[in-house]
Scaffold this motif. Structure first.
Motif, mmCIF file in Angstrom:
data_model
loop_
_atom_site.group_PDB
_atom_site.id
_atom_site.type_symbol
_atom_site.label_atom_id
_atom_site.label_comp_id
_atom_site.label_asym_id
_atom_site.label_seq_id
_atom_site.Cartn_x
_atom_site.Cartn_y
_atom_site.Cartn_z
ATOM 1 N N PHE A 1 19.401 4.362 -10.487
ATOM 2 C CA PHE A 1 18.976 3.444 -9.119
ATOM 3 C C PHE A 1 18.832 4.373 -8.227
ATOM 4 N N SER A 2 17.465 4.062 -7.563
ATOM 5 C CA SER A 2 17.170 4.860 -6.398
ATOM 6 C C SER A 2 16.703 3.976 -5.287
ATOM 7 N N GLY A 3 17.691 4.313 -4.153
ATOM 8 C CA GLY A 3 17.558 3.255 -2.882
ATOM 9 C C GLY A 3 19.185 3.405 -2.345
ATOM 10 N N VAL A 4 19.327 2.372 -1.579
ATOM 11 C CA VAL A 4 18.371 1.222 -1.324
ATOM 12 C C VAL A 4 17.287 1.935 -0.241
ATOM 13 N N ASN A 5 16.103 1.819 -0.262
ATOM 14 C CA ASN A 5 15.352 2.556 0.768
ATOM 15 C C ASN A 5 15.421 1.767 2.260
ATOM 16 N N HIS A 6 15.459 2.259 3.131
ATOM 17 C CA HIS A 6 15.463 1.775 4.587
ATOM 18 C C HIS A 6 13.910 1.433 4.745
ATOM 19 N N GLY A 7 13.529 0.445 4.280
ATOM 20 C CA GLY A 7 12.090 -0.032 4.449
ATOM 21 C C GLY A 7 11.467 -0.362 3.128
ATOM 22 N N PRO A 8 10.260 -0.974 3.336
ATOM 23 C CA PRO A 8 9.547 -1.448 1.782
ATOM 24 C C PRO A 8 8.764 -0.379 1.110
ATOM 25 N N ASN A 9 8.819 -0.541 -0.115
ATOM 26 C CA ASN A 9 7.754 0.318 -1.023
ATOM 27 C C ASN A 9 7.017 -0.590 -1.816
ATOM 28 N N MET A 10 5.787 -1.036 -0.991
ATOM 29 C CA MET A 10 4.793 -1.904 -1.925
ATOM 30 C C MET A 10 3.508 -1.635 -1.878
ATOM 31 N N GLY A 11 2.758 -2.057 -2.680
ATOM 32 C CA GLY A 11 1.262 -1.587 -2.672
ATOM 33 C C GLY A 11 1.219 -0.078 -2.847
ATOM 34 N N GLU A 12 0.320 0.233 -1.925
ATOM 35 C CA GLU A 12 0.030 1.626 -2.008
ATOM 36 C C GLU A 12 1.145 2.501 -1.738
ATOM 37 N N ASP A 13 2.080 2.035 -1.175
ATOM 38 C CA ASP A 13 3.304 2.613 -0.644
ATOM 39 C C ASP A 13 4.079 3.705 -1.759
ATOM 40 N N SER B 1 11.634 11.047 3.366
ATOM 41 C CA SER B 1 10.727 9.854 3.119
ATOM 42 C C SER B 1 9.387 10.279 3.271
ATOM 43 N N GLY B 2 8.440 9.951 2.268
ATOM 44 C CA GLY B 2 7.061 10.266 2.168
ATOM 45 C C GLY B 2 7.095 11.487 1.205
ATOM 46 N N ALA B 3 8.107 11.966 0.552
ATOM 47 C CA ALA B 3 8.002 13.240 -0.265
ATOM 48 C C ALA B 3 7.218 13.053 -1.469
ATOM 49 N N SER B 4 7.042 11.783 -1.980
ATOM 50 C CA SER B 4 6.322 11.604 -3.165
ATOM 51 C C SER B 4 7.080 12.381 -4.276
ATOM 52 N N HIS B 5 6.406 12.781 -5.316
ATOM 53 C CA HIS B 5 7.079 13.620 -6.425
ATOM 54 C C HIS B 5 7.083 14.875 -6.300
ATOM 55 N N LYS B 6 7.389 15.554 -5.123
ATOM 56 C CA LYS B 6 7.371 16.869 -4.890
ATOM 57 C C LYS B 6 8.591 17.830 -5.497
ATOM 58 N N LEU B 7 8.568 18.715 -6.239
ATOM 59 C CA LEU B 7 9.357 19.521 -6.997
ATOM 60 C C LEU B 7 9.412 20.884 -6.430
ATOM 61 N N THR B 8 10.401 21.289 -5.835
ATOM 62 C CA THR B 8 10.484 22.752 -5.129
ATOM 63 C C THR B 8 10.561 23.699 -6.340
ATOM 64 N N LEU B 9 9.531 24.547 -6.289
ATOM 65 C CA LEU B 9 9.485 25.776 -7.161
ATOM 66 C C LEU B 9 9.411 26.972 -6.637
ATOM 67 N N SER B 10 9.163 26.931 -5.306
ATOM 68 C CA SER B 10 8.988 28.567 -4.525
ATOM 69 C C SER B 10 10.266 28.623 -3.578
ATOM 70 N N ALA B 11 11.252 28.053 -3.718
ATOM 71 C CA ALA B 11 12.417 28.254 -2.901
ATOM 72 C C ALA B 11 13.647 27.997 -3.699
ATOM 73 N N LEU C 1 2.661 5.323 -4.040
ATOM 74 C CA LEU C 1 2.155 6.809 -4.282
ATOM 75 C C LEU C 1 2.602 7.912 -3.464
ATOM 76 N N TYR C 2 3.508 7.496 -2.238
ATOM 77 C CA TYR C 2 3.861 8.512 -1.552
ATOM 78 C C TYR C 2 5.434 8.361 -1.166
ATOM 79 N N SER C 3 6.035 7.509 -1.711
ATOM 80 C CA SER C 3 7.493 7.097 -1.801
ATOM 81 C C SER C 3 8.384 8.148 -2.341
ATOM 82 N N GLY C 4 9.386 8.554 -1.734
ATOM 83 C CA GLY C 4 10.224 9.518 -2.475
ATOM 84 C C GLY C 4 11.469 8.844 -3.235
ATOM 85 N N THR C 5 11.576 7.527 -2.914
ATOM 86 C CA THR C 5 12.412 6.507 -3.450
ATOM 87 C C THR C 5 11.881 6.265 -4.863
ATOM 88 N N VAL C 6 10.524 5.792 -4.859
ATOM 89 C CA VAL C 6 9.831 5.663 -6.284
ATOM 90 C C VAL C 6 9.789 6.861 -7.015
#
Length: 259
Positions: A87-99, A39-49, A101-106
């Motif tokens: 389909f990404s989810g179902v997330n355990h919690g909302p992803n609305m508004g500014e969420d 959760s909160g990983a946003s669009h992180k892509l692992t390139l160094s491991a 920007l941080y959401s790994g689900t989105v």
């Protein structure tokens, strides 16, 4: 139809299992999700491991990485053919508004959109007492609509996706959908400092929601009124209102008194 499922809550999350159950009845389902919660990983892509992948059953894979890592491996290595829908989810919690920007689900759904695949981020707007039957039914209806296609189907190639939030108390047989825009959520900003047994400092960051700003046709307002919020998102972050002032801005920036 071949459906690719992922999430940011991990391969064992109940929300993900709910989607597997509803789609496996009529579709070919592939699940490629993080091994642990991201959760909160946003669009992180692992390139160094390096990334490890674990097979958890037929067409089920756990990735030791982020939701974006899982999607990337699924789309370009693990699946034998391109999926028809993500389909990404179902997330355990909302992803609305500014969420969003941080959401790994989105972010995972964004990775599907980048590949030109119809993609949906689906969240249950709850913080406890999670019940996923209504969210699973919402997913089934959305998938059926996307499978039918329509004049808008070609728009997916332009980096579009849907961000869907289902109210906690929604009833599967009485779902009502509203097309919405992103709202504005307020959070209590919080940084807590602690010390470990060796005296080294460490921190917990992030606060809980602290209300929202009223907004006509906003996703937060729709969910609070009991509707399933469906917000179309685009990956194009260009501020076109500023771009439209190009000539004046360029003249000012290129002028002698610009700096």
């Amino acid at each position: 139809m071949r459906i690719l499922l992922t999430n940011d809550d991990g391969i064992r999350a109940e929300g993900l299992l709910a989607l597997e159950r509803v789609f496996s009845e009529t579709h070919e389902v592939w699940t490629v999700a993080p091994e642990r919660e991201q959760s909160g990983a946003s669009h992180k892509l692992t390139l160094s491991a390096p990334l490890r992948v674990f097979e958890r059953g037929p067409r089920r894979f756990a990735v030791e990485g982020t939701p974006t890592d899982a999607m990337y491996l699924a789309l370009y290595h693990l699946l034998p053919e391109r999926p028809d829908l993500v389909f990404s989810g179902v997330n355990h919690g909302p992803n609305m508004g500014e969420d969003v920007l941080y959401s790994g689900t989105v972010a995972a759904a964004m990775e599907g959109a980048l590949a030109g695949i119809p993609s949906v981020a689906l969240s249950l707007a709850a913080f406890r007492d999670f019940r996923f039957d209504a969210a699973a039914e919402a997913a089934r209806r959305i998938a059926a609509r996307l499978e039918r296609g329509g004049p808008e189907r070609g728009e997916w190639a332009d980096g579009k996706l849907l961000n869907v939030n289902v109210p906690q108390d929604a009833v599967a047989k009485r779902l009502e959908f509203r097309l919405t825009r992103l709202g504005k959520r307020r959070y209590r900003q919080s940084v807590e400092e602690f010390r470990n047994p060796r005296g080294k400092r460490f921190y917990w960051i992030g606060g809980n929601p602290d209300g929202s700003e009223p907004m006509e046709n906003g996703d937060i307002d729709a969910v609070e009124r009991g509707f399933v919020s469906v917000t179309p998102l685009t990956l194009d972050m260009t501020a076109y209102d500023i771009l439209e002032k190009k000539s004046r801005l360029e003249s000012e920036l290129n002028g002698e008194d610009a700096f």
